[in-house]
Enzyme design. Structure first.
Site, short mmCIF file in Angstrom:
data_model
loop_
_atom_site.label_atom_id
_atom_site.label_comp_id
_atom_site.label_asym_id
_atom_site.label_seq_id
_atom_site.Cartn_x
_atom_site.Cartn_y
_atom_site.Cartn_z
N PRO A 211 -11.08 -9.25 -15.24
CA PRO A 211 -12.16 -8.89 -14.31
C PRO A 211 -11.89 -9.38 -12.89
O PRO A 211 -12.21 -8.68 -11.93
CB PRO A 211 -13.38 -9.60 -14.91
N PHE B 52 0.81 -1.22 0.00
CA PHE B 52 0.00 0.00 0.00
C PHE B 52 0.84 1.27 0.00
O PHE B 52 0.34 2.35 0.31
CB PHE B 52 -0.97 0.01 1.19
N ARG C 270 -10.33 -0.46 -20.66
CA ARG C 270 -10.59 -1.88 -20.82
C ARG C 270 -10.18 -2.64 -19.55
O ARG C 270 -9.13 -2.39 -18.97
CB ARG C 270 -9.79 -2.42 -22.01
N GLY D 121 -5.28 0.13 -9.95
CA GLY D 121 -4.95 -0.29 -8.59
C GLY D 121 -5.49 0.61 -7.49
O GLY D 121 -5.78 0.15 -6.39
N GLU D 122 -5.59 1.90 -7.77
CA GLU D 122 -5.88 2.84 -6.68
C GLU D 122 -7.18 3.62 -6.86
O GLU D 122 -7.72 4.15 -5.88
CB GLU D 122 -4.70 3.81 -6.52
N LEU E 94 -8.64 -5.63 -18.19
CA LEU E 94 -7.81 -6.73 -18.69
C LEU E 94 -8.18 -8.04 -18.02
O LEU E 94 -8.22 -9.09 -18.64
CB LEU E 94 -6.33 -6.43 -18.45
N LYS F 37 -6.60 1.49 -18.54
CA LYS F 37 -6.15 2.62 -17.72
C LYS F 37 -5.79 2.10 -16.32
O LYS F 37 -5.94 0.92 -16.04
CB LYS F 37 -7.23 3.70 -17.65
N GLY G 218 0.17 -8.19 -4.71
CA GLY G 218 -1.21 -8.63 -4.57
C GLY G 218 -2.13 -8.12 -5.65
O GLY G 218 -3.33 -8.40 -5.65
N THR G 219 -1.57 -7.37 -6.60
CA THR G 219 -2.43 -6.76 -7.61
C THR G 219 -2.80 -7.72 -8.73
O THR G 219 -3.73 -7.45 -9.48
CB THR G 219 -1.75 -5.52 -8.21
MO1 MOS Z 1 0.98 3.04 -4.08
S1 MOS Z 1 0.64 4.28 -2.48
O1 MOS Z 1 1.39 4.15 -5.24
O2 MOS Z 1 2.17 2.03 -3.53
#
Ligand code: MOS
Length: 764
Positions: A652, A286, A648, A724-725, A650, A721, A512-513
């Site tokens: 789901p 994080f 898109r 993650g955040e 990539l 696009k 973890g992404t």
């Molecule tokens: Mo994230 S806060 O850009 O690791």
């Protein structure tokens, strides 16, 4: 999943063959198909490829490694918040059983030039940064904050190292510490770099907001406070360091092995190639594992001191002072509007706590410049240097906090004008990037509003939307969010084997992404092979350079390098196929066997070309229902719907996972998370998971995620696009706006605890 992907592309998926003709024709993705991917259905999609390793415990995390001859280091952290070390009695620790050595300012002189704990936007340039900071932890006798690592005791066992650390006698001269942000607001100064992370200006003005505010028929002026917050990944920060023939071998829990290697090389005067860093699986990060913090340097020093491999795992309380935090903030917002809600002016100022030598800038104001079509906008960021640890990026840094302020203020404006909050946002919709006047690469934010509102059952209209349900006060709230696109230099190697297996190698960290799931999909689509035949090899510095997994940048950076590597494979395959008569149109494996070739290796390097990138934003609209029980004093989030535009989708299954994780963190920001400080001692006090509250399963309702974006032709990576955040941006405001709708009380200082509602007059 394959069905889904093939419906997204103009060519069909042919699962089992490497067809040369197909592989040679780099077909372009069709960007025409409008689509909605219902994240709720992703549960039926194929699982993440690394899931079995993780759920069976087979995935190895840093502290799971036990090199031969391992010794253990335990940090000793300062109890005072300001002052200096008068004496440090090494013998007091060395007398303890099993103690092998003590690392302190007495033997850590080289750390004086170690790089600062702020993460670079161009990670490959880290070695050229002249500043310092992390090393100051041990470079002299100065104590700059409580919890600063001032020494580490190394012993044969963890127990002995812990006892040795307790026994280490240190005498301090305590000076007065400044730790209260509110008391130092007036002297806060603009950051030296003039920038927020990502390179946007920390302060800027367009139009004349003061003049526009003065004459605006309607104004909102409010101050929003955000507490200090901590990342709290379940895997603690950990480093295992070992010196072999003058080279440094490191296992480290981090978001980018190459970045950590560069930092260590810089500190110890080594060539980067002489530092090998491994971060295979990382148990959450994080943002607190983006850069090398003092413990990483200290582990390397300790290993050299005792000539053994040394493991240093941080305790949970140490995680609160030694790996960064989301800084304490004060944000002032002024909005000026016409009576119909048209924005005339926005002023947004953020005052950010930072450490006494560091310059971490929480970029709260960045999205305020682009959020709404408003001609007069000024943003400003000032830093208050206090006797506290350096802050750092914490998921959606600046965007989570900045959107809390701006989207709360928009709700205040909507309430004052009795305009529906969505309608207010649509009246001020930014059809183009209002800062540059250039079009967005794509924007489905209006679709987010529309689809999210329909799924949630939003009651439009100016009046309150909630109401009573028995004794419960029900509130509905919504807010929007956006996240820019970051990308930086990245490289990758793709190896096509005659057996049909494809390996893609790149030195990224998996926090973890879902990279082991997504990167093979990118290769599969580029080469026309099955994703199941592609394996991602990642997580160490023997592999091609990849930037840190931060800023939601991996697909936009490494993904492009992978596409270039696939192009290289295809070019080599084509030239191989034309080298012998009769195989031009054969499948890849035929070409390889007929030419006696075992494998083809392609390499790709992507880097920004210096041209102005298009204006790319991921978008979100969040909808929240809360129930407040004024008799029992409880506040629950009952429903949450997030409509998301990440172009898109990539994958789901991993995209949904990112969004529900991000929304959960946003709920934490709204309702639970905050690090308290005891001003008398300048120490954080709730430094464990018993007292620092994070949302648990029972706190979090089913989060509905709906992806409404369309493939974005300008992003360069198959229409995707940043993912993650974005899910976190706007969440805290949506919750606060729902609490206002339920109670009539405006929460401007999360976490929103019930005692605040009581203080504001909600009767028990
Ligand atoms: Mo994230 S806060 O850009 O690791």
């Amino acid at each position: 999943m394959r069905d889904h992907l093939s419906s997204m592309t103009s060519r069909s998926f042919r699962p089992d063959v490497y067809q040369l003709s197909k592989a040679l024709a780099l077909t372009t993705t069709s960007f025409a198909t409008p689509h909605i991917v219902d994240g709720g259905q992703a549960a039926g999609a194929p699982t993440r490829v690394d899931a079995p390793l993780k759920v069976t415990g087979a995935a190895k995390y840093t502290a799971d490694h036990h090199p031969e001859g391992l010794a253990h280091a335990v940090l000793v952290c300062s109890p005072i918040a300001s002052g200096r070390i008068v004496s440090l009695d090494v013998e007091s620790a060395l007398r303890q059983p099993g103690v092998l050595g003590v690392v302190s300012h007495l033997n850590a002189a080289e750390l004086r030039g170690a790089p600062a704990p702020s993460w670079p936007d161009k990670p490959e340039e880290l070695l050229r940064r002249p500043d310092h900071g992390a090393g100051l932890s041990l470079a002299d006798t100065t104590v700059r904050y409580a919890g600063q690592a001032v020494a580490a005791v190394v012993a044969d066992t963890l127990t002995n190292a812990t006892a040795g650390a307790h026994a280490l006698a240190i005498e301090y001269a305590r000076e007065e510490a400044q730790t209260l942000l509110a008391a130092h607001e007036s002297e806060a100064t603009e950051p030296q770099t003039g920038q927020i992370p990502g390179g946007e200006p920390a302060s800027s003005t367009r139009g004349d907001p003061d003049k526009a505010l003065a004459s605006a028929p309607v104004t909102i002026r409010a101050t929003y406070l955000s507490p200090t917050a901590h990342h709290n990944p379940i895997e603690a920060a950990a480093t295992i360091a070992q010196w072999v023939d003058g080279k440094l071998i490191v296992h480290d829990a981090n978001q980018g092995p190459h970045i950590i290697a560069a930092a260590l090389a810089g500190a110890f005067g080594l060539k980067k190639a002489d530092v090998r860093v491994t971060a295979q699986f990382v148990g959450g990060a994080f943002g607190c594992k983006l850069q090398l913090w003092p413990h990483g340097y200290i582990a390397a020093l300790a290993a050299r001191l005792v000539s053994r491999p040394v493991k240093l795992v941080m305790t949970r309380p140490q995680m609160f002072t030694a790996v960064g935090h989301r800084p304490n903030l004060i944000q002032h917002i002024s909005l000026g509007a016409e009576r119909d809600g048209t924005l005339l002016a926005i002023k947004h100022e953020a005052i950010v706590q930072t450490g006494s030598v560091d310059e971490y800038v929480e970029g709260c104001v960045g999205r305020t410049r682009t959020r709404y079509a408003c001609p007069n906008v000024s943003v400003k960021t000032r830093l208050a240097h206090l006797n506290l640890p350096a802050g750092t990026s914490m998921r959606a840094p600046g965007k989570s906090t900045g959107s809390f302020a701006l989207e709360s203020a928009m709700d205040e404006l909507a309430a004052q004008l009795a305009i529906d909050p969505i309608e207010l946002r649509l009246r001020n919709f930014a059809d183009v990037d209002p800062e540059t006047g250039r079009p967005w690469s794509s924007t489905a934010l209006k679709r987010c509003y529309e689809v999210g509102a329909a799924r949630f059952g939003w009651r439009s209209g100016g009046a309150r939307r909630g109401g009573r349900e028995g004794r419960l006060l029900i509130g509905y709230g919504m807010a929007a969010g956006s996240y820019p696109r970051y990308a930086s230099m990245a490289t990758a190697r793709v190896i096509l084997h005659r057996s049909g297996k494809v390996v893609v190698e790149t030195g990224l960290a998996e926090i973890g992404t879902g990279n082991p799931t997504v990167m093979p999909q990118i290769v599969a689509e580029a080469l026309g092979v099955r994703a199941a035949d592609v394996e991602l090899v990642f997580g160490n510095t023997d592999l091609p350079f990849a930037p840190q997994a931060g800023g939601s940048r991996i697909v936009a950076s490494v993904g492009r390098a992978i596409l270039l590597a696939c192009d290289d494979v295809k070019a080599k395959l084509a030239s191989l196929a034309s080298s012998q008569p009769g195989i031009e149109n054969e499948e890849a494996h035929t070409v390889l066997s007929r030419t006696g070739t075992e494998s083809i290796e392609g390499f790709g390097k992507w880097e920004p070309d210096g041209s102005t990138p298009p204006s790319v934003e991921s978008n979100a609209a969040h909808f929240c229902e809360v129930a407040v029980d004024p008799d029992l004093g409880t506040l629950r989030v009952r429903r949450f719907v997030s409509a998301i535009d990440i172009g898109r989708v990539l994958s789901p299954v991993t995209a949904r996972s990112q969004i529900i994780g991000a929304v959960t963190m946003g709920l934490g920001q709204a309702l639970w998370e905050g690090t308290e400080i005891d001003e008398r001692f300048g120490r954080y006090i709730n430094t464990d998971l018993g007292e620092y509250l994070v949302p648990v399963n029972a706190d979090v309702p089913a989060i509905e995620t709906i992806f409404v974006g369309e493939p974005d032709p300008q992003t360069g990576v198959l229409g995707a696009k940043s993912a993650g955040e974005i899910g976190m941006v706007g969440v805290a405001a949506a919750v606060a706006n729902a609490v206002y709708d339920a109670t009539g009380i405006r929460p401007r200082s999360p976490p929103i605890h019930f005692d605040m509602l009581m203080k504001e007059g909600l009767i028990l």
